[in-house]
Design a protein around this motif. Sequence first.
Motif, mmCIF file in Angstrom:
data_model
loop_
_atom_site.group_PDB
_atom_site.id
_atom_site.type_symbol
_atom_site.label_atom_id
_atom_site.label_comp_id
_atom_site.label_asym_id
_atom_site.label_seq_id
_atom_site.Cartn_x
_atom_site.Cartn_y
_atom_site.Cartn_z
ATOM 1 N N UNK A 297 27.121 51.628 -35.342
ATOM 2 C CA UNK A 297 27.222 51.823 -36.793
ATOM 3 C C UNK A 297 28.333 50.973 -37.397
ATOM 4 N N UNK A 298 29.468 50.894 -36.725
ATOM 5 C CA UNK A 298 30.686 50.394 -37.373
ATOM 6 C C UNK A 298 31.240 49.075 -36.853
ATOM 7 N N UNK A 299 30.802 48.616 -35.692
ATOM 8 C CA UNK A 299 31.491 47.486 -35.067
ATOM 9 C C UNK A 299 31.505 46.240 -35.946
ATOM 10 N N UNK A 300 30.369 45.888 -36.533
ATOM 11 C CA UNK A 300 30.319 44.668 -37.340
ATOM 12 C C UNK A 300 31.294 44.740 -38.510
ATOM 13 N N UNK A 301 31.351 45.896 -39.168
ATOM 14 C CA UNK A 301 32.258 46.017 -40.308
ATOM 15 C C UNK A 301 33.715 45.979 -39.852
ATOM 16 N N UNK A 302 34.017 46.628 -38.734
ATOM 17 C CA UNK A 302 35.391 46.613 -38.234
ATOM 18 C C UNK A 302 35.802 45.196 -37.863
ATOM 19 N N UNK A 303 34.903 44.454 -37.234
ATOM 20 C CA UNK A 303 35.204 43.057 -36.903
ATOM 21 C C UNK A 303 35.477 42.244 -38.169
ATOM 22 N N UNK A 304 34.663 42.477 -39.193
ATOM 23 C CA UNK A 304 34.867 41.765 -40.463
ATOM 24 C C UNK A 304 36.207 42.137 -41.074
ATOM 25 N N UNK A 305 36.560 43.417 -40.987
ATOM 26 C CA UNK A 305 37.839 43.875 -41.525
ATOM 27 C C UNK A 305 39.010 43.228 -40.784
ATOM 28 N N UNK A 306 38.905 43.130 -39.477
ATOM 29 C CA UNK A 306 39.968 42.477 -38.699
ATOM 30 C C UNK A 306 40.133 41.029 -39.151
ATOM 31 N N UNK A 307 39.014 40.326 -39.276
ATOM 32 C CA UNK A 307 39.086 38.929 -39.701
ATOM 33 C C UNK A 307 39.694 38.815 -41.101
ATOM 34 N N UNK A 308 39.283 39.703 -41.996
ATOM 35 C CA UNK A 308 39.801 39.662 -43.371
ATOM 36 C C UNK A 308 41.302 39.924 -43.410
ATOM 37 N N UNK A 309 41.764 40.871 -42.607
ATOM 38 C CA UNK A 309 43.196 41.175 -42.581
ATOM 39 C C UNK A 309 44.003 40.023 -41.994
ATOM 40 N N UNK A 310 43.480 39.414 -40.937
ATOM 41 C CA UNK A 310 44.175 38.248 -40.370
ATOM 42 C C UNK A 310 44.244 37.140 -41.415
ATOM 43 N N UNK A 311 43.142 36.926 -42.142
ATOM 44 C CA UNK A 311 43.123 35.892 -43.181
ATOM 45 C C UNK A 311 44.161 36.168 -44.256
ATOM 46 N N UNK A 312 44.265 37.426 -44.661
ATOM 47 C CA UNK A 312 45.222 37.765 -45.725
ATOM 48 C C UNK A 312 46.656 37.570 -45.257
ATOM 49 N N UNK A 313 46.926 37.895 -43.987
ATOM 50 C CA UNK A 313 48.291 37.728 -43.463
ATOM 51 C C UNK A 313 48.648 36.243 -43.324
ATOM 52 N N UNK A 314 47.662 35.429 -42.987
ATOM 53 C CA UNK A 314 47.939 34.010 -42.773
ATOM 54 C C UNK A 314 47.897 33.189 -44.057
ATOM 55 N N UNK A 315 46.969 33.541 -44.959
ATOM 56 C CA UNK A 315 46.717 32.665 -46.098
ATOM 57 C C UNK A 315 46.835 33.343 -47.464
ATOM 58 N N UNK A 316 47.164 34.629 -47.508
ATOM 59 C CA UNK A 316 47.340 35.298 -48.782
ATOM 60 C C UNK A 316 46.255 36.332 -49.059
ATOM 61 N N UNK A 317 46.573 37.263 -49.977
ATOM 62 C CA UNK A 317 45.693 38.396 -50.274
ATOM 63 C C UNK A 317 44.309 37.952 -50.707
ATOM 64 N N UNK A 318 44.237 36.880 -51.481
ATOM 65 C CA UNK A 318 42.942 36.424 -51.976
ATOM 66 C C UNK A 318 41.962 36.119 -50.868
ATOM 67 N N UNK A 319 42.471 35.690 -49.721
ATOM 68 C CA UNK A 319 41.586 35.340 -48.607
ATOM 69 C C UNK A 319 41.004 36.567 -47.933
#
Length: 530
Positions: free
Chosen positions: A485-507
């Motif tokens: 049920x959740x793995x794909x969304x959790x993976x997307x969330x991890x990627x989004x959080x890494x992006x925000x930490x590296x490149x800013x909230x907008x990412x």
Amino acid sequence: MKNKPQTLKKSFLFTLFLLALLPCPAQEQKDVLNHQVNKLGQALFYIQQYYLDSLDTSGAVDEMISTLAGQLDPHSSYIPEAEVRSMTEPLEGNFEGIGIEFAIIRDTLVVMTPVAGAPSEAVGIRADDRIVAVDGEAISSPELTNQKVFSLLRGPKGTRVSLTVIRRGEREPLYFEVVRDKIPIYSLDAAYWAAPDVMYVRINKFALTTQDEFIDAFKNLDKMPRGLILDLQGNGGGYLGAAIFMAEQFLGKGEMVLYTGGGKMKRQEVHASGMGFLINTPVVVIIDERSASASEIVAGAIQDWDRGPIVGRRSFGKGLVQQLFPLNDGSELRLTVARYHTPSGRVIQSPYVMGEQETYYRKILERYERGESFNRDSIQIPDSLAFRTLKKNRIVYGGGGIMPDVFVPADTSYYSGYFVQLARRGIVNAYVNDYLDKERERMARQYETFEVFDRQMTLADVPFEGLTAYAATLGIVPGEGDLDVSEKHIRTQIKALIASRLFGTGCFYRVINPVLPEFRKALEVMNGLL
């Protein structure tokens, strides 16, 4: 009377001075009010002069005014002097803490809304949650004040605080662990090209900086967008001036943005200046049940003038005009003096009964319980609340909040017991922080830009197994079928959080938006306009 303490005398005289300045159409009403003030002054004087024990008259007066304000509408309030500054900080400054807007109702700390992007939102704190204990210490009591809440929840970035939450619909208390962080001071979360020629802008509140932030988002573009998606989801409002600026970017000269009226206030209209730089640009606005106040003014104006479709779910319904009345000790009385109306005449404010704040917020929750977030047909609005738009003569509805033109049900398809536990305890955020503490330098070398990161780091590449191992050390393991049920969304969330930490909230939004139905529908609607 000449033996009366000087501070009490000054306060009493100041009150009488204010009364002399108030417009009173009927002498009889003025006489009644003077009699009531004199009665209160006499009572305070007798207590101060003759009562057996000492009394903190300042605190007693604060409590009396607070009780009186509690008999009014849900948004009028009394703010003691020590709390005035802190109540405006979310819109004007920055601080370190968990990031919630709150109210104290019946001696209990009630979350009005989590601040967008703040730690409280990340762990799953919701509007209407009751925080009943902090770090295991019960806090609900008559002595609970805004100042005490600030002292409990604020603290240095990186420190942890445990919250015990009572949530309607849950039989047992919920437990959250929040890592304090710097609360976002910017009102514009993201501005990027969502598609060729289509700009996406997300605004989390209408602050003093919103106008400059919005203009800055367009300054360095090679070309102006042919279409704009304005995302106001979770935007609880803010300064009216910032909302008017935003609305008039899309409205022609002289077109009404809103009008106010009601009670003792004469009707006042606000019209667009015609100086907006997106007057002829197609726009789609996204709202949800957390969009309120200034957000509803913007969405209502755009909808009434047929400037663009509103996508999402019915907004909160907060449309009362509040005026600040400073008192002589630096405290403030925030009083509702009128109602906001959209250009077609709709009232934004949801119905309420004076003095029944608890009932008012419970009815907002009942919308969710009736299935309003999932089925448009569950929203029953009488024909008497139907209005017509000003150019295309379409039917729109009043009665509280802004009804979207295109309904998008809330997406819970990825919710599982495992996902909920991760969210409530902030596990994904904590893990990503820990992961980047070790890997940030390597990733910064490997991914020089967001575009490179987004292209090269697939969902299969994110450290999902590391997350599950980390969660297991805290006693959180997936049940049967949870990962399906959740793995794909959790993976997307991890990627989004890494992006925000590296490149800013907008990412964060550049990664997460494509999986969100509200964004996908808004983009689909926009493509139909171009």
